[in-house]
Design a protein around this motif. Structure first.
Motif, PDB file in Angstrom:
ATOM      1  N   MET A 171      -2.761 -12.542   8.627  1.00 11.77           N
ATOM      2  CA  MET A 171      -1.509 -12.560   9.319  1.00 11.77           C
ATOM      3  C   MET A 171      -1.857 -13.992   9.438  1.00 11.77           C
ATOM      4  O   MET A 171      -1.736 -14.817  10.613  1.00 11.77           O
ATOM      5  CB  MET A 171      -1.376 -11.355  10.710  1.00 11.77           C
ATOM      6  CG  MET A 171      -1.373 -10.263  10.458  1.00 11.77           C
ATOM      7  SD  MET A 171      -0.207  -9.838   8.718  1.00 11.77           S
ATOM      8  CE  MET A 171       1.068  -9.907   9.861  1.00 11.77           C
ATOM      9  N   ILE A 180       4.660  -9.463   1.807  1.00 10.79           N
ATOM     10  CA  ILE A 180       3.728  -7.972   2.230  1.00 10.79           C
ATOM     11  C   ILE A 180       3.713  -6.869   1.463  1.00 10.79           C
ATOM     12  O   ILE A 180       3.791  -6.210   0.751  1.00 10.79           O
ATOM     13  CB  ILE A 180       3.546  -7.508   3.811  1.00 10.79           C
ATOM     14  CG1 ILE A 180       3.057  -8.205   4.736  1.00 10.79           C
ATOM     15  CG2 ILE A 180       2.629  -6.555   3.782  1.00 10.79           C
ATOM     16  CD1 ILE A 180       3.195  -8.650   6.535  1.00 10.79           C
ATOM     17  N   PHE A 195      -3.936  -4.781   9.363  1.00  9.31           N
ATOM     18  CA  PHE A 195      -3.023  -5.985   9.153  1.00  9.31           C
ATOM     19  C   PHE A 195      -3.845  -7.339  11.151  1.00  9.31           C
ATOM     20  O   PHE A 195      -3.750  -6.555  11.448  1.00  9.31           O
ATOM     21  CB  PHE A 195      -1.864  -5.932   9.859  1.00  9.31           C
ATOM     22  CG  PHE A 195      -1.249  -5.009   8.565  1.00  9.31           C
ATOM     23  CD1 PHE A 195      -0.577  -6.180   7.717  1.00  9.31           C
ATOM     24  CD2 PHE A 195      -0.771  -3.701   9.073  1.00  9.31           C
ATOM     25  CE1 PHE A 195       0.305  -4.886   6.850  1.00  9.31           C
ATOM     26  CE2 PHE A 195      -0.260  -3.225   7.960  1.00  9.31           C
ATOM     27  CZ  PHE A 195       0.592  -3.796   6.460  1.00  9.31           C
ATOM     28  N   GLU A 197      -5.415 -10.354  12.712  1.00  4.75           N
ATOM     29  CA  GLU A 197      -4.717 -11.687  13.242  1.00  4.75           C
ATOM     30  C   GLU A 197      -5.107 -12.480  12.926  1.00  4.75           C
ATOM     31  O   GLU A 197      -7.079 -12.289  12.714  1.00  4.75           O
ATOM     32  CB  GLU A 197      -4.836 -11.684  14.656  1.00  4.75           C
ATOM     33  CG  GLU A 197      -4.810 -13.212  15.565  1.00  4.75           C
ATOM     34  CD  GLU A 197      -4.701 -13.057  16.921  1.00  4.75           C
ATOM     35  OE1 GLU A 197      -3.956 -14.069  17.785  1.00  4.75           O
ATOM     36  OE2 GLU A 197      -4.751 -11.811  17.852  1.00  4.75           O
ATOM     37  N   MET A 227      -0.488 -16.775  12.527  1.00  9.67           N
ATOM     38  CA  MET A 227       0.877 -16.431  12.802  1.00  9.67           C
ATOM     39  C   MET A 227       0.773 -16.107  14.313  1.00  9.67           C
ATOM     40  O   MET A 227       0.080 -15.064  14.962  1.00  9.67           O
ATOM     41  CB  MET A 227       1.026 -14.948  12.565  1.00  9.67           C
ATOM     42  CG  MET A 227       2.378 -14.095  12.373  1.00  9.67           C
ATOM     43  SD  MET A 227       3.165 -12.951  11.486  1.00  9.67           S
ATOM     44  CE  MET A 227       3.102 -13.089   9.890  1.00  9.67           C
ATOM     45  N   ILE A 232       3.521 -11.536  14.939  1.00  7.90           N
ATOM     46  CA  ILE A 232       2.792 -10.454  14.456  1.00  7.90           C
ATOM     47  C   ILE A 232       3.029  -9.328  14.456  1.00  7.90           C
ATOM     48  O   ILE A 232       3.446  -7.685  14.174  1.00  7.90           O
ATOM     49  CB  ILE A 232       0.995 -11.019  14.635  1.00  7.90           C
ATOM     50  CG1 ILE A 232       0.915 -11.845  13.804  1.00  7.90           C
ATOM     51  CG2 ILE A 232      -0.158  -9.502  13.838  1.00  7.90           C
ATOM     52  CD1 ILE A 232      -1.034 -12.430  14.271  1.00  7.90           C
ATOM     53  N   TYR A 236       4.686  -6.641  11.982  1.00  8.93           N
ATOM     54  CA  TYR A 236       4.249  -4.970  11.601  1.00  8.93           C
ATOM     55  C   TYR A 236       5.287  -4.005  12.606  1.00  8.93           C
ATOM     56  O   TYR A 236       5.506  -2.853  11.270  1.00  8.93           O
ATOM     57  CB  TYR A 236       2.948  -5.224  13.034  1.00  8.93           C
ATOM     58  CG  TYR A 236       2.152  -3.708  12.874  1.00  8.93           C
ATOM     59  CD1 TYR A 236       1.898  -3.350  12.292  1.00  8.93           C
ATOM     60  CD2 TYR A 236       2.563  -3.090  13.723  1.00  8.93           C
ATOM     61  CE1 TYR A 236       1.202  -1.778  11.896  1.00  8.93           C
ATOM     62  CE2 TYR A 236       2.054  -1.943  14.152  1.00  8.93           C
ATOM     63  CZ  TYR A 236       1.102  -0.958  13.527  1.00  8.93           C
ATOM     64  OH  TYR A 236       0.612  -0.309  13.098  1.00  8.93           O
ATOM     65  N   LEU A 252      -2.665  -2.607  13.654  1.00 11.63           N
ATOM     66  CA  LEU A 252      -2.228  -3.854  13.695  1.00 11.63           C
ATOM     67  C   LEU A 252      -4.032  -4.464  14.244  1.00 11.63           C
ATOM     68  O   LEU A 252      -4.512  -3.207  15.358  1.00 11.63           O
ATOM     69  CB  LEU A 252      -1.424  -3.617  14.491  1.00 11.63           C
ATOM     70  CG  LEU A 252      -1.786  -5.229  15.016  1.00 11.63           C
ATOM     71  CD1 LEU A 252      -1.699  -6.515  13.955  1.00 11.63           C
ATOM     72  CD2 LEU A 252       0.493  -5.489  15.794  1.00 11.63           C
TER      73      LEU A 252
END
Length: 273
Positions: A171, A180, A195, A197, A227, A232, A236, A252
């Motif tokens: 991200m 995405i 996803f 970080e 991000m 984030i 998401y 996530l």
């Protein structure tokens, strides 16, 4: 083989292996130079080596794999870029399968034909594309079609292979829900998505085969930036709202190093090494 073996974080995709610890077989070099690389970042030297890497024989790697499979670990074949060494991937994947283990090849998908070559011998592919077409060159450290266009084409082609597929979406700041969808929609329902970080860091390997990562400060002019965490979560959430039929395959992952928060449709869970 220049390499490193170590423990990894738990398997993130929902299902029978969720939370099962993995073990890393890392090889150098790589045909990309991503500054945020989980197993290198800015700690790598010009040969893509981490502190603590050494020349390892295939036999010593196989011995490690046998021990880790016996303990129930998922085996991640990563790097660097493992598909620069397809014969090693085939050999290790075949042995892991013979032992009743589970293998995951972590790749940038830039080497056309290699995914198909090793597919019969491994269980899963984990692919990380470099943001989107606009971020590709800055995020991968290479230029031209290799940065994004070729890896994306090869990644979409995974839909035609029998292996399980995980897509790791790092991200970066500026990545949107529409980005995405544009990049990954052909694999919705076929792949699981993590996803993740973006953590700007340097990594050091230790003699006990573990490694630690230290966050670094980004230069003000950096093109590729993390991000913000609240954003984030927003992106998401927007993706889950837009595609409720696929939320079971969306995960996530926040944090890393000493802990990770894993968010799924079932809630949040904290994992520590």
């Amino acid at each position: 083989m220049l390499g490193l073996i170590s423990r990894a974080f738990p398997y993130r995709a929902r299902g029978a292996r969720f939370g099962t610890y993995g073990s890393l077989v890392l090889v150098a070099p790589c045909n990309m130079a991503c500054p945020y690389c989980d197993v290198g970042g800015y700690a790598k030297d010009s040969q893509h080596r981490l502190p603590g890497w050494s020349e390892m024989s295939t036999a010593s790697i196989i011995d490690f794999v046998r021990d880790e499979v016996a303990e129930g670990s998922v085996i991640y074949l990563t790097g660097g870029e493992p598909l620069m060494f397809p014969e090693l991937v085939v050999e290790l994947g075949s042995e892991i399968r013979r032992l009743g283990g589970y293998s995951i090849v972590c790749t940038n998908a830039s080497l056309s034909g290699r995914l198909e070559q090793v597919s019969p011998y491994v269980d899963e592919f984990s692919v990380s594309l470099k943001g989107n077409a606009g971020l590709g060159e800055a995020a991968s450290g290479v230029t031209g079609k290799l940065a994004f266009e070729v890896p994306r084409r090869n990644t979409v082609g995974l839909a035609d292979l029998p292996n399980a597929v995980e897509i790791v979406v790092v991200m970066f700041d500026g990545l949107t829900v529409d980005d995405i969808v544009e990049v990954y929609a052909p694999l919705f329902g076929r792949a699981s998505f993590a996803f993740k970080e973006y953590r700007h860091k340097a990594t050091v390997a230790h003699a006990d085969h573990s490694y630690t990562s230290t966050p670094l400060q980004l230069a003000d002019a950096a093109v590729v930036r993390p991000m913000p965490r609240d954003q984030i979560r927003t992106v998401y959430g927007q993706l889950c709202d837009r595609y409720p039929q696929f939320v079971e395959s969306f995960t996530l992952v926040l944090g890393g190093g000493d802990s990770q928060v894993v968010v799924t449709s079932a809630g949040e869970e904290l994992f520590t090494p």
